[in-house]
Write a protein that holds these residues in place. Structure first.
Motif, PDB file in Angstrom:
ATOM      1  N   MET A   1      10.775   8.252   0.912  1.00 40.69           N
ATOM      2  CA  MET A   1      10.242   7.318   1.900  1.00 40.69           C
ATOM      3  C   MET A   1       9.331   6.314   1.206  1.00 40.69           C
ATOM      4  O   MET A   1       8.533   6.685   0.351  1.00 40.69           O
ATOM      5  N   MET A   2       9.496   5.038   1.571  1.00 47.53           N
ATOM      6  CA  MET A   2       8.662   3.978   1.025  1.00 47.53           C
ATOM      7  C   MET A   2       7.418   3.847   1.896  1.00 47.53           C
ATOM      8  O   MET A   2       7.531   3.694   3.110  1.00 47.53           O
ATOM      9  N   ALA A   3       6.255   3.872   1.295  1.00 45.37           N
ATOM     10  CA  ALA A   3       5.015   3.681   2.046  1.00 45.37           C
ATOM     11  C   ALA A   3       3.871   3.394   1.089  1.00 45.37           C
ATOM     12  O   ALA A   3       3.872   3.884  -0.035  1.00 45.37           O
ATOM     13  N   PRO A   4       2.890   2.589   1.534  1.00 46.30           N
ATOM     14  CA  PRO A   4       1.757   2.277   0.659  1.00 46.30           C
ATOM     15  C   PRO A   4       0.928   3.515   0.324  1.00 46.30           C
ATOM     16  O   PRO A   4       0.123   3.484  -0.611  1.00 46.30           O
ATOM     17  N   THR A   5       1.126   4.605   1.066  1.00 47.22           N
ATOM     18  CA  THR A   5       0.376   5.846   0.817  1.00 47.22           C
ATOM     19  C   THR A   5       1.041   6.724  -0.239  1.00 47.22           C
ATOM     20  O   THR A   5       0.520   7.789  -0.570  1.00 47.22           O
TER      21      THR A   5
ATOM     22  N   CYS B   1      13.368   3.898   5.313  1.00 42.44           N
ATOM     23  CA  CYS B   1      12.507   2.723   5.344  1.00 42.44           C
ATOM     24  C   CYS B   1      11.670   2.737   6.609  1.00 42.44           C
ATOM     25  O   CYS B   1      12.155   2.364   7.680  1.00 42.44           O
ATOM     26  N   GLY B   2      10.448   3.173   6.489  1.00 43.24           N
ATOM     27  CA  GLY B   2       9.535   3.179   7.625  1.00 43.24           C
ATOM     28  C   GLY B   2       8.907   1.811   7.813  1.00 43.24           C
ATOM     29  O   GLY B   2       9.265   0.855   7.138  1.00 43.24           O
ATOM     30  N   SER B   3       7.967   1.737   8.746  1.00 41.07           N
ATOM     31  CA  SER B   3       7.250   0.482   8.934  1.00 41.07           C
ATOM     32  C   SER B   3       5.866   0.791   9.478  1.00 41.07           C
ATOM     33  O   SER B   3       5.547   1.940   9.764  1.00 41.07           O
ATOM     34  N   TYR B   4       5.055  -0.248   9.547  1.00 37.24           N
ATOM     35  CA  TYR B   4       3.691  -0.004   9.983  1.00 37.24           C
ATOM     36  C   TYR B   4       3.579   0.437  11.425  1.00 37.24           C
ATOM     37  O   TYR B   4       2.528   0.869  11.863  1.00 37.24           O
ATOM     38  N   GLU B   5       4.648   0.367  12.138  1.00 37.06           N
ATOM     39  CA  GLU B   5       4.665   0.952  13.467  1.00 37.06           C
ATOM     40  C   GLU B   5       4.219   2.405  13.385  1.00 37.06           C
ATOM     41  O   GLU B   5       3.641   2.950  14.303  1.00 37.06           O
ATOM     42  N   GLY B   6       4.514   3.031  12.263  1.00 36.94           N
ATOM     43  CA  GLY B   6       4.189   4.448  12.110  1.00 36.94           C
ATOM     44  C   GLY B   6       5.366   5.300  12.523  1.00 36.94           C
ATOM     45  O   GLY B   6       6.296   4.823  13.170  1.00 36.94           O
ATOM     46  N   PHE B   7       5.325   6.557  12.105  1.00 37.58           N
ATOM     47  CA  PHE B   7       6.445   7.447  12.410  1.00 37.58           C
ATOM     48  C   PHE B   7       5.886   8.789  12.827  1.00 37.58           C
ATOM     49  O   PHE B   7       4.768   9.162  12.431  1.00 37.58           O
ATOM     50  N   ASP B   8       6.628   9.504  13.611  1.00 38.05           N
ATOM     51  CA  ASP B   8       6.219  10.840  14.024  1.00 38.05           C
ATOM     52  C   ASP B   8       6.036  11.717  12.789  1.00 38.05           C
ATOM     53  O   ASP B   8       6.911  11.772  11.915  1.00 38.05           O
TER      54      ASP B   8
ATOM     55  N   LEU C   1       7.024   7.073  -1.905  1.00 34.28           N
ATOM     56  CA  LEU C   1       6.827   6.144  -3.018  1.00 34.28           C
ATOM     57  C   LEU C   1       6.249   4.820  -2.546  1.00 34.28           C
ATOM     58  O   LEU C   1       6.641   4.292  -1.504  1.00 34.28           O
ATOM     59  N   SER C   2       5.328   4.290  -3.348  1.00 34.13           N
ATOM     60  CA  SER C   2       4.747   2.969  -3.105  1.00 34.13           C
ATOM     61  C   SER C   2       5.194   2.048  -4.232  1.00 34.13           C
ATOM     62  O   SER C   2       5.403   2.498  -5.352  1.00 34.13           O
ATOM     63  N   ILE C   3       5.339   0.750  -3.959  1.00 32.60           N
ATOM     64  CA  ILE C   3       5.606  -0.186  -5.066  1.00 32.60           C
ATOM     65  C   ILE C   3       4.348  -0.976  -5.417  1.00 32.60           C
ATOM     66  O   ILE C   3       4.404  -1.874  -6.259  1.00 32.60           O
ATOM     67  N   GLY C   4       3.203  -0.649  -4.823  1.00 29.06           N
ATOM     68  CA  GLY C   4       1.965  -1.341  -5.181  1.00 29.06           C
ATOM     69  C   GLY C   4       0.996  -1.362  -4.015  1.00 29.06           C
ATOM     70  O   GLY C   4       1.354  -1.046  -2.884  1.00 29.06           O
ATOM     71  N   ASP C   5      -0.222  -1.784  -4.337  1.00 23.62           N
ATOM     72  CA  ASP C   5      -1.297  -1.690  -3.360  1.00 23.62           C
ATOM     73  C   ASP C   5      -1.396  -2.925  -2.477  1.00 23.62           C
ATOM     74  O   ASP C   5      -2.288  -3.775  -2.665  1.00 23.62           O
ATOM     75  N   TYR C   6      -0.460  -3.046  -1.573  1.00 24.75           N
ATOM     76  CA  TYR C   6      -0.450  -4.091  -0.563  1.00 24.75           C
ATOM     77  C   TYR C   6       0.404  -3.567   0.571  1.00 24.75           C
ATOM     78  O   TYR C   6       1.107  -2.570   0.406  1.00 24.75           O
ATOM     79  N   VAL C   7       0.342  -4.214   1.725  1.00 23.91           N
ATOM     80  CA  VAL C   7       1.078  -3.715   2.883  1.00 23.91           C
ATOM     81  C   VAL C   7       2.183  -4.699   3.269  1.00 23.91           C
ATOM     82  O   VAL C   7       1.944  -5.894   3.382  1.00 23.91           O
ATOM     83  N   LEU C   8       3.382  -4.164   3.420  1.00 30.43           N
ATOM     84  CA  LEU C   8       4.531  -4.962   3.846  1.00 30.43           C
ATOM     85  C   LEU C   8       4.862  -4.605   5.291  1.00 30.43           C
ATOM     86  O   LEU C   8       4.316  -3.661   5.853  1.00 30.43           O
ATOM     87  N   THR C   9       5.781  -5.362   5.897  1.00 31.01           N
ATOM     88  CA  THR C   9       6.120  -5.096   7.296  1.00 31.01           C
ATOM     89  C   THR C   9       7.010  -3.864   7.437  1.00 31.01           C
ATOM     90  O   THR C   9       6.986  -3.190   8.457  1.00 31.01           O
ATOM     91  N   ASN C  10       7.811  -3.563   6.427  1.00 29.65           N
ATOM     92  CA  ASN C  10       8.668  -2.371   6.479  1.00 29.65           C
ATOM     93  C   ASN C  10       9.127  -2.008   5.081  1.00 29.65           C
ATOM     94  O   ASN C  10       8.883  -2.733   4.127  1.00 29.65           O
ATOM     95  N   GLY C  11       9.790  -0.864   4.975  1.00 25.80           N
ATOM     96  CA  GLY C  11      10.141  -0.322   3.657  1.00 25.80           C
ATOM     97  C   GLY C  11      11.401  -0.901   3.027  1.00 25.80           C
ATOM     98  O   GLY C  11      11.826  -0.421   1.968  1.00 25.80           O
ATOM     99  N   GLY C  12      11.982  -1.931   3.633  1.00 24.15           N
ATOM    100  CA  GLY C  12      13.231  -2.500   3.108  1.00 24.15           C
ATOM    101  C   GLY C  12      13.075  -3.098   1.713  1.00 24.15           C
ATOM    102  O   GLY C  12      13.850  -2.783   0.800  1.00 24.15           O
ATOM    103  N   LEU C  13      12.072  -3.968   1.540  1.00 25.75           N
ATOM    104  CA  LEU C  13      11.868  -4.588   0.226  1.00 25.75           C
ATOM    105  C   LEU C  13      11.523  -3.540  -0.835  1.00 25.75           C
ATOM    106  O   LEU C  13      12.132  -3.551  -1.911  1.00 25.75           O
ATOM    107  N   PRO C  14      10.587  -2.609  -0.578  1.00 20.26           N
ATOM    108  CA  PRO C  14      10.342  -1.558  -1.575  1.00 20.26           C
ATOM    109  C   PRO C  14      11.607  -0.774  -1.927  1.00 20.26           C
ATOM    110  O   PRO C  14      11.856  -0.495  -3.109  1.00 20.26           O
ATOM    111  N   ALA C  15      12.448  -0.452  -0.955  1.00 21.19           N
ATOM    112  CA  ALA C  15      13.685   0.283  -1.256  1.00 21.19           C
ATOM    113  C   ALA C  15      14.571  -0.559  -2.175  1.00 21.19           C
ATOM    114  O   ALA C  15      15.122  -0.041  -3.153  1.00 21.19           O
TER     115      ALA C  15
HETATM  116  C1  JCQ Z   1       5.416   0.261  -0.046  1.00 21.93           C
HETATM  117  N1  JCQ Z   1       3.857  -0.725  -1.178  1.00 21.93           N
HETATM  118  C2  JCQ Z   1       3.768  -1.204   0.064  1.00 21.93           C
HETATM  119  C3  JCQ Z   1       4.355   0.013   5.544  1.00 21.93           C
HETATM  120  C4  JCQ Z   1       3.887   2.097   6.649  1.00 21.93           C
HETATM  121  C5  JCQ Z   1       6.468   4.485   6.442  1.00 21.93           C
HETATM  122  O1  JCQ Z   1       5.263   3.950   6.480  1.00 21.93           O
HETATM  123  C6  JCQ Z   1       5.024   2.655   6.139  1.00 21.93           C
HETATM  124  C7  JCQ Z   1       5.864   1.856   5.334  1.00 21.93           C
HETATM  125  C8  JCQ Z   1       5.528   0.545   5.046  1.00 21.93           C
HETATM  126  C9  JCQ Z   1       6.405  -0.309   4.186  1.00 21.93           C
HETATM  127  O2  JCQ Z   1       6.114  -0.133   2.812  1.00 21.93           O
HETATM  128  C10 JCQ Z   1       5.041  -0.814   2.252  1.00 21.93           C
HETATM  129  C11 JCQ Z   1       4.772  -0.589   0.815  1.00 21.93           C
HETATM  130  N2  JCQ Z   1       4.802   0.146  -1.240  1.00 21.93           N
HETATM  131  O3  JCQ Z   1       4.354  -1.582   2.896  1.00 21.93           O
HETATM  132  C12 JCQ Z   1       3.547   0.809   6.344  1.00 21.93           C
END
Ligand code: JCQ
Length: 221
Positions: free
Chosen positions: A83-87, A109-116, A127-141
């Motif tokens: 799963m792609m996420a900034p965490t 590919c999650g998104s900032y909407e959050g997931f259960d 996995l994160s691709i760096g310390d910033y927030v994107l709208t969803n996990g498509g670009l990181p994937a």
């Molecule tokens: C990935 N760096 C940034 C954003 C929540 C599943 O949870 C979330 C996923 C995303 C999309 O990924 C990123 C990201 N590496 O923003 C918020």
């Protein structure tokens, strides 16, 4: 290698994965990449994938049922579910090499909407691709798929892989030049025109080291 991507935005993936080396790897049968719409695993007329959060609050939360059904349909014992996420842990070239050795990757590919939170039980790595927030996990994937694909056996030409070796030892690349030897009063360093291969190697090593000290001292630790 086989890669499946589960996303709410499959349209994002046309373009980056249909050109250049990734396209070549797909055509050559070295990479079997399939983009899957999460909505295909819903059962209601509106193809609902999210719902309001228990306990209240803003936004919507990705429902567990479609994600569980999709992962159960697509994954086997041999699948690494990512799963792609900034965490997540920050993705590196070493992780790209490790993932290139897997048989099957499944990207959620999650998104900032959050997931259960129960969706976490399906995941092997976040996995994160760096310390910033994107709208969803498509670009990181797509970033990770690109980095992994070029490491698959047979994807890079021999010259390109040898070149990669010379700077995945932790230093930045040395400066490159091609013709003309002088362009708008900017001269190519004499040593590169000298034909002295020992001197050229020495110069390149020094340049790599100096660049790394100046731009990425963190890599030298
Ligand atoms: C990935 N760096 C940034 C954003 C929540 C599943 O949870 C979330 C996923 C995303 C999309 O990924 C990123 C990201 N590496 O923003 C918020």
């Amino acid at each position: 290698m086989k890669i499946d991507v589960l996303t709410l935005f499959p349209e994002m993936f046309t373009g980056p994965l249909d050109v250049s080396m990734v396209a070549r790897a797909r055509k050559a049968g070295l990479l079997d990449l399939q983009i899957r719409n999460l909505r295909d695993w819903t059962h209601d007329r509106h193809k609902t994938v999210d719902d309001r959060p228990f306990g209240g609050g803003p936004g919507m939360v990705l429902k567990p049922e479609p994600v569980f059904e999709a992962v159960e349909a697509l994954a086997s014992e041999k699948t690494r579910v990512l799963m792609m996420a900034p965490t997540g842990r920050v993705f590196t070239q070493a992780m790209a090499r490790e993932l290139a050795g897997e048989e099957h990757l499944l990207f959620l590919c999650g998104s900032y909407e959050g997931f259960d939170e129960r969706i976490r039980t399906l995941i092997d790595d976040e996995l994160s691709i760096g310390d910033y927030v994107l709208t969803n996990g498509g670009l990181p994937a797509m970033v990770i798929i690109d980095a992994v694909t070029r490491l698959l056996p047979g994807v890079l030409g021999h010259d390109e892989s040898a070149h990669d070796e010379s700077f995945s030892h932790g230093l930045l690349e040395y400066p490159h030049y091609t013709r003309p030897a002088e362009f708008r009063e900017m001269k190519v360093p004499d040593v590169l025109l000298s034909g002295n291969h020992a001197e050229i190697e020495k110069w390149r090593r020094e340049q790599s080291k100096r660049r790394t000290e100046e731009r990425r001292p963190d890599l030298l630790e």
